[in-house]
Design a protein around this motif. Structure first.
Motif, PDB file in Angstrom:
ATOM      1  N   LYS A   1       0.869  -1.173   0.000  1.00 51.40           N
ATOM      2  CA  LYS A   1       0.000   0.000   0.000  1.00 51.40           C
ATOM      3  C   LYS A   1       0.906   1.222   0.000  1.00 51.40           C
ATOM      4  O   LYS A   1       1.868   1.282   0.766  1.00 51.40           O
ATOM      5  CB  LYS A   1      -0.865  -0.006   1.267  1.00 51.40           C
ATOM      6  N   THR A   2       0.615   2.197  -0.873  1.00 50.82           N
ATOM      7  CA  THR A   2       1.437   3.406  -0.948  1.00 50.82           C
ATOM      8  C   THR A   2       0.539   4.644  -0.949  1.00 50.82           C
ATOM      9  O   THR A   2      -0.695   4.529  -0.981  1.00 50.82           O
ATOM     10  CB  THR A   2       2.303   3.437  -2.230  1.00 50.82           C
ATOM     11  N   ASN A   3       1.179   5.800  -0.957  1.00 52.18           N
ATOM     12  CA  ASN A   3       0.434   7.055  -1.119  1.00 52.18           C
ATOM     13  C   ASN A   3       0.853   7.780  -2.402  1.00 52.18           C
ATOM     14  O   ASN A   3       0.673   8.977  -2.522  1.00 52.18           O
ATOM     15  CB  ASN A   3       0.603   7.960   0.107  1.00 52.18           C
TER      16      ASN A   3
ATOM     17  N   GLN B   1       0.421   9.201  -5.904  1.00 51.27           N
ATOM     18  CA  GLN B   1      -0.804   9.709  -6.514  1.00 51.27           C
ATOM     19  C   GLN B   1      -0.727   9.853  -8.031  1.00 51.27           C
ATOM     20  O   GLN B   1      -1.732   9.698  -8.712  1.00 51.27           O
ATOM     21  CB  GLN B   1      -1.156  11.078  -5.914  1.00 51.27           C
TER      22      GLN B   1
ATOM     23  N   SER C   1       4.887   7.257 -10.062  1.00 53.38           N
ATOM     24  CA  SER C   1       4.954   5.795 -10.098  1.00 53.38           C
ATOM     25  C   SER C   1       6.000   5.312 -11.092  1.00 53.38           C
ATOM     26  O   SER C   1       6.719   4.351 -10.819  1.00 53.38           O
ATOM     27  CB  SER C   1       3.584   5.195 -10.417  1.00 53.38           C
TER      28      SER C   1
ATOM     29  N   PHE D   1       2.270  -0.360 -10.635  1.00 53.33           N
ATOM     30  CA  PHE D   1       1.359   0.316  -9.712  1.00 53.33           C
ATOM     31  C   PHE D   1      -0.068   0.180 -10.221  1.00 53.33           C
ATOM     32  O   PHE D   1      -0.305   0.131 -11.430  1.00 53.33           O
ATOM     33  CB  PHE D   1       1.681   1.815  -9.644  1.00 53.33           C
ATOM     34  N   ASP D   2      -1.004   0.165  -9.285  1.00 52.86           N
ATOM     35  CA  ASP D   2      -2.426   0.302  -9.604  1.00 52.86           C
ATOM     36  C   ASP D   2      -2.907   1.549  -8.878  1.00 52.86           C
ATOM     37  O   ASP D   2      -3.302   1.493  -7.710  1.00 52.86           O
ATOM     38  CB  ASP D   2      -3.213  -0.924  -9.156  1.00 52.86           C
ATOM     39  N   LEU D   3      -2.817   2.694  -9.555  1.00 52.16           N
ATOM     40  CA  LEU D   3      -3.187   3.966  -8.936  1.00 52.16           C
ATOM     41  C   LEU D   3      -4.698   4.159  -8.885  1.00 52.16           C
ATOM     42  O   LEU D   3      -5.173   5.069  -8.208  1.00 52.16           O
ATOM     43  CB  LEU D   3      -2.524   5.127  -9.681  1.00 52.16           C
ATOM     44  N   GLU D   4      -5.454   3.302  -9.567  1.00 51.48           N
ATOM     45  CA  GLU D   4      -6.912   3.370  -9.507  1.00 51.48           C
ATOM     46  C   GLU D   4      -7.437   2.774  -8.200  1.00 51.48           C
ATOM     47  O   GLU D   4      -8.524   3.126  -7.753  1.00 51.48           O
ATOM     48  CB  GLU D   4      -7.525   2.625 -10.701  1.00 51.48           C
TER      49      GLU D   4
ATOM     50  N   CYS E   1      -7.825   2.232  -4.231  1.00 48.64           N
ATOM     51  CA  CYS E   1      -7.803   3.200  -3.128  1.00 48.64           C
ATOM     52  C   CYS E   1      -6.510   3.116  -2.317  1.00 48.64           C
ATOM     53  O   CYS E   1      -6.117   4.089  -1.673  1.00 48.64           O
ATOM     54  CB  CYS E   1      -9.015   3.012  -2.224  1.00 48.64           C
ATOM     55  N   ASP E   2      -5.822   1.965  -2.354  1.00 46.76           N
ATOM     56  CA  ASP E   2      -4.571   1.794  -1.610  1.00 46.76           C
ATOM     57  C   ASP E   2      -3.338   2.098  -2.457  1.00 46.76           C
ATOM     58  O   ASP E   2      -2.219   1.895  -2.009  1.00 46.76           O
ATOM     59  CB  ASP E   2      -4.466   0.376  -1.051  1.00 46.76           C
ATOM     60  N   LYS E   3      -3.531   2.568  -3.694  1.00 46.25           N
ATOM     61  CA  LYS E   3      -2.418   2.919  -4.590  1.00 46.25           C
ATOM     62  C   LYS E   3      -1.376   1.793  -4.602  1.00 46.25           C
ATOM     63  O   LYS E   3      -0.229   1.944  -4.216  1.00 46.25           O
ATOM     64  CB  LYS E   3      -1.773   4.241  -4.194  1.00 46.25           C
TER      65      LYS E   3
END
Length: 69
Positions: free
Chosen positions: A6-8, A10, A15, A33-36, A38-40
């Motif tokens: 889990k990252t922040n 944005q 990424s 990364f899956d920036l879509e 909610c846990d990035k």
């Protein structure tokens, strides 16, 4: 093995930079990364994963990173 963090992070540019830096340290890995989500999500697929090294590297660029249980 696959590890999920889990990252922040944005933005796509952030990424991309982190993936490039991680690949310098873990060259034979598949990293995305899956920036879509909610846990990035940061997902790493590799034969050898060192969670602490990954977390420290992401943190060194000013981002939060933790292993998802």
């Amino acid at each position: 093995m696959i590890e999920v963090f889990k990252t922040n992070v944005q933005e796509v540019g952030q990424s991309v930079m982190i993936v490039e830096k991680l690949l310098e340290h873990f060259p034979n890995s598949s990293i995305n990364f899956d920036l879509e989500d909610c846990d990035k999500i940061l997902r790493i697929h590799s034969s050898h994963i060192c969670n602490n090294s990954i977390i420290e590297l992401v943190n060194s660029y000013g981002f939060h990173c933790e292993v998802l249980p």
